[in-house]
Design a protein around this motif. Structure first.
Motif, PDB file in Angstrom:
ATOM      1  N   UNK A   1      23.380  12.737  -0.103  1.00 23.63           N
ATOM      2  CA  UNK A   1      22.186  12.909  -0.938  1.00 23.63           C
ATOM      3  C   UNK A   1      20.930  12.985  -0.093  1.00 23.63           C
ATOM      4  N   UNK A   2      20.834  12.150   0.931  1.00 24.83           N
ATOM      5  CA  UNK A   2      19.681  12.179   1.834  1.00 24.83           C
ATOM      6  C   UNK A   2      19.631  13.525   2.557  1.00 24.83           C
ATOM      7  N   UNK A   3      20.790  13.998   3.015  1.00 27.73           N
ATOM      8  CA  UNK A   3      20.843  15.288   3.690  1.00 27.73           C
ATOM      9  C   UNK A   3      20.392  16.409   2.771  1.00 27.73           C
ATOM     10  N   UNK A   4      20.848  16.371   1.527  1.00 24.83           N
ATOM     11  CA  UNK A   4      20.528  17.429   0.575  1.00 24.83           C
ATOM     12  C   UNK A   4      19.058  17.432   0.174  1.00 24.83           C
TER      13      UNK A   4
ATOM     14  N   UNK B   1      22.651  11.232  -8.067  1.00 24.18           N
ATOM     15  CA  UNK B   1      23.156  11.502  -9.425  1.00 24.18           C
ATOM     16  C   UNK B   1      23.590  12.958  -9.598  1.00 24.18           C
ATOM     17  N   UNK B   2      23.020  13.840  -8.800  1.00 22.00           N
ATOM     18  CA  UNK B   2      23.441  15.239  -8.851  1.00 22.00           C
ATOM     19  C   UNK B   2      24.841  15.414  -8.263  1.00 22.00           C
ATOM     20  N   UNK B   3      25.219  14.517  -7.361  1.00 20.60           N
ATOM     21  CA  UNK B   3      26.547  14.564  -6.750  1.00 20.60           C
ATOM     22  C   UNK B   3      27.568  13.840  -7.623  1.00 20.60           C
ATOM     23  N   UNK B   4      27.251  12.609  -8.012  1.00 21.73           N
ATOM     24  CA  UNK B   4      28.092  11.802  -8.901  1.00 21.73           C
ATOM     25  C   UNK B   4      27.205  11.321 -10.048  1.00 21.73           C
TER      26      UNK B   4
ATOM     27  N   UNK C   1       0.796  -1.235   0.000  1.00 21.44           N
ATOM     28  CA  UNK C   1       0.000   0.000   0.000  1.00 21.44           C
ATOM     29  C   UNK C   1       0.824   1.279   0.000  1.00 21.44           C
ATOM     30  N   UNK C   2       2.093   1.173   0.377  1.00 22.60           N
ATOM     31  CA  UNK C   2       2.958   2.353   0.391  1.00 22.60           C
ATOM     32  C   UNK C   2       3.779   2.499  -0.884  1.00 22.60           C
ATOM     33  N   UNK C   3       3.432   1.730  -1.887  1.00 21.29           N
ATOM     34  CA  UNK C   3       4.245   1.656  -3.109  1.00 21.29           C
ATOM     35  C   UNK C   3       4.570   3.028  -3.698  1.00 21.29           C
ATOM     36  N   UNK C   4       3.560   3.870  -3.894  1.00 28.25           N
ATOM     37  CA  UNK C   4       3.792   5.173  -4.540  1.00 28.25           C
ATOM     38  C   UNK C   4       4.664   6.081  -3.671  1.00 28.25           C
ATOM     39  N   UNK C   5       4.441   6.043  -2.361  1.00 32.44           N
ATOM     40  CA  UNK C   5       5.230   6.866  -1.455  1.00 32.44           C
ATOM     41  C   UNK C   5       6.670   6.362  -1.390  1.00 32.44           C
ATOM     42  N   UNK C   6       6.836   5.050  -1.282  1.00 31.39           N
ATOM     43  CA  UNK C   6       8.174   4.450  -1.286  1.00 31.39           C
ATOM     44  C   UNK C   6       8.941   4.866  -2.540  1.00 31.39           C
ATOM     45  N   UNK C   7       8.268   4.749  -3.664  1.00 34.49           N
ATOM     46  CA  UNK C   7       8.904   5.039  -4.942  1.00 34.49           C
ATOM     47  C   UNK C   7       9.280   6.514  -5.048  1.00 34.49           C
ATOM     48  N   UNK C   8       8.412   7.394  -4.576  1.00 37.14           N
ATOM     49  CA  UNK C   8       8.681   8.821  -4.652  1.00 37.14           C
ATOM     50  C   UNK C   8       9.920   9.197  -3.845  1.00 37.14           C
ATOM     51  N   UNK C   9      10.034   8.662  -2.642  1.00 32.79           N
ATOM     52  CA  UNK C   9      11.197   8.953  -1.805  1.00 32.79           C
ATOM     53  C   UNK C   9      12.457   8.371  -2.424  1.00 32.79           C
ATOM     54  N   UNK C  10      12.355   7.136  -2.929  1.00 28.28           N
ATOM     55  CA  UNK C  10      13.513   6.505  -3.570  1.00 28.28           C
ATOM     56  C   UNK C  10      13.982   7.312  -4.774  1.00 28.28           C
ATOM     57  N   UNK C  11      13.037   7.828  -5.559  1.00 26.67           N
ATOM     58  CA  UNK C  11      13.392   8.622  -6.734  1.00 26.67           C
ATOM     59  C   UNK C  11      14.083   9.923  -6.327  1.00 26.67           C
ATOM     60  N   UNK C  12      13.608  10.512  -5.252  1.00 28.04           N
ATOM     61  CA  UNK C  12      14.219  11.745  -4.757  1.00 28.04           C
ATOM     62  C   UNK C  12      15.676  11.512  -4.353  1.00 28.04           C
ATOM     63  N   UNK C  13      15.923  10.423  -3.626  1.00 31.47           N
ATOM     64  CA  UNK C  13      17.299  10.110  -3.203  1.00 31.47           C
ATOM     65  C   UNK C  13      18.158   9.768  -4.409  1.00 31.47           C
ATOM     66  N   UNK C  14      17.610   8.997  -5.334  1.00 34.66           N
ATOM     67  CA  UNK C  14      18.339   8.609  -6.543  1.00 34.66           C
ATOM     68  C   UNK C  14      18.771   9.832  -7.340  1.00 34.66           C
ATOM     69  N   UNK C  15      17.849  10.757  -7.531  1.00 34.37           N
ATOM     70  CA  UNK C  15      18.164  11.982  -8.277  1.00 34.37           C
ATOM     71  C   UNK C  15      19.231  12.807  -7.562  1.00 34.37           C
ATOM     72  N   UNK C  16      19.129  12.860  -6.247  1.00 31.50           N
ATOM     73  CA  UNK C  16      20.098  13.621  -5.465  1.00 31.50           C
ATOM     74  C   UNK C  16      21.489  12.995  -5.540  1.00 31.50           C
TER      75      UNK C  16
END
Length: 268
Positions: A260-263, A205-208, A188-203
């Motif tokens: 990335x999590x901090x940022x 990639x912004x560093x490396x 049931x948390x699929x969309x929320x899990x994915x959104x947070x994961x995408x945010x960290x992933x993007x962050x």
């Protein structure tokens, strides 16, 4: 005549005796009472090119829980350095044994980090179970922890089994273990899990650039499809590197992950 002279003499003596006292009450600058100035309220300014090192930490810091469902997963070079042998699982030199330094990376970025205190694969062996039962085995430990403590992010850390070429990135002559985020698409948390994961992933990639391989969704027969991510909307599974990555490459990526999590999350 004599009395007048005596009276004048006494008055003169009294005058000179009282003079220091009188002067002490006169408003000369060197006799003003010293009153410490009230310190002005400190104002801190921050900009892209100014680092303020004495900013007080937030009253409620960002809290991260780390867990290692496949706690004995390890890396060939890591184990070879530690024990002179090559394997992809070990009960001592493994991901779980690396948790302290991973916690430290989050602390260095102003967050609180804690590792779930359970060696899951040892518990499996003690109960005659296999790695297939790992997620069911760790679930009650996570649920109990979440009853008493709240976290802003829960990271279940794994390593991939893919080849070195797929799990490694070189940036400015420095190699890093690539990361991948696995999201169970049947919870049931699929969309929320994915959104947070995408945010960290993007962050990350912004560093490396390209250090994150992005999101891998899991559902259907033959896979878990949940990975205990139904326990919290902030529950993310991350794979750091593969079986051939070195210890240094893994730690570098753990440092990037914390930054990335901090940022992207902790500063919001």
């Amino acid at each position: 005549m004599l009395m007048n002279k005596l009276r004048g003499f006494v008055l003169t003596i009294l005058f000179f005796f009282s003079l220091p006292i009188v002067i002490g009450f006169m408003p000369f600058p060197n006799n003003e009472k010293y009153v410490p100035a009230t310190p002005e309220e400190k104002i801190l300014y921050a900009s892209n090119d100014l680092v303020v090192s004495d900013v007080a930490p937030p009253k409620e810091p960002f809290k991260v829980l780390l867990l290692f469902t496949h706690s004995h997963e390890t890396y060939k070079p890591f184990l070879q350095n530690e024990k002179g042998m090559v394997a992809v699982y070990d009960d001592q030199s493994n991901l779980y044994s690396m948790h302290q330094l991973m916690e430290d990376y989050f602390r260095l970025n102003g967050m609180e980090a804690k590792t779930l205190d359970v060696d899951v694969m040892t518990v499996l062996k003690e109960n005659g179970k296999t790695i297939v039962d790992a997620y069911k085995t760790v679930r009650p430990y996570v649920a109990e922890e979440l009853k008493t403590n709240q976290y802003d992010l829960i990271l279940d850390i794994h390593r991939d089994s893919a080849s070195y070429k797929k799990t490694t990135i070189v940036h400015k002559d420095v190699s890093y273990a690539k990361a991948a985020f696995v999201i169970g698409a049947e919870n049931p948390n699929y969309k929320l899990n994915k959104s947070i994961a995408q945010t960290i992933s993007d962050s990350m990639n912004a560093i490396i650039p390209d250090i994150s391989r992005g999101i891998i969704e899991k559902k259907g027969s033959g896979v878990d499809g949940v990975y205990n991510q139904d326990l919290a909307k902030e529950f993310i599974l991350i794979e750091i590197g593969g079986i051939d990555n070195t210890e240094d490459e893994v730690y570098r990526t753990a440092a990037v992950l914390a930054q990335a999590v901090a940022n992207s999350l902790a500063k919001k």
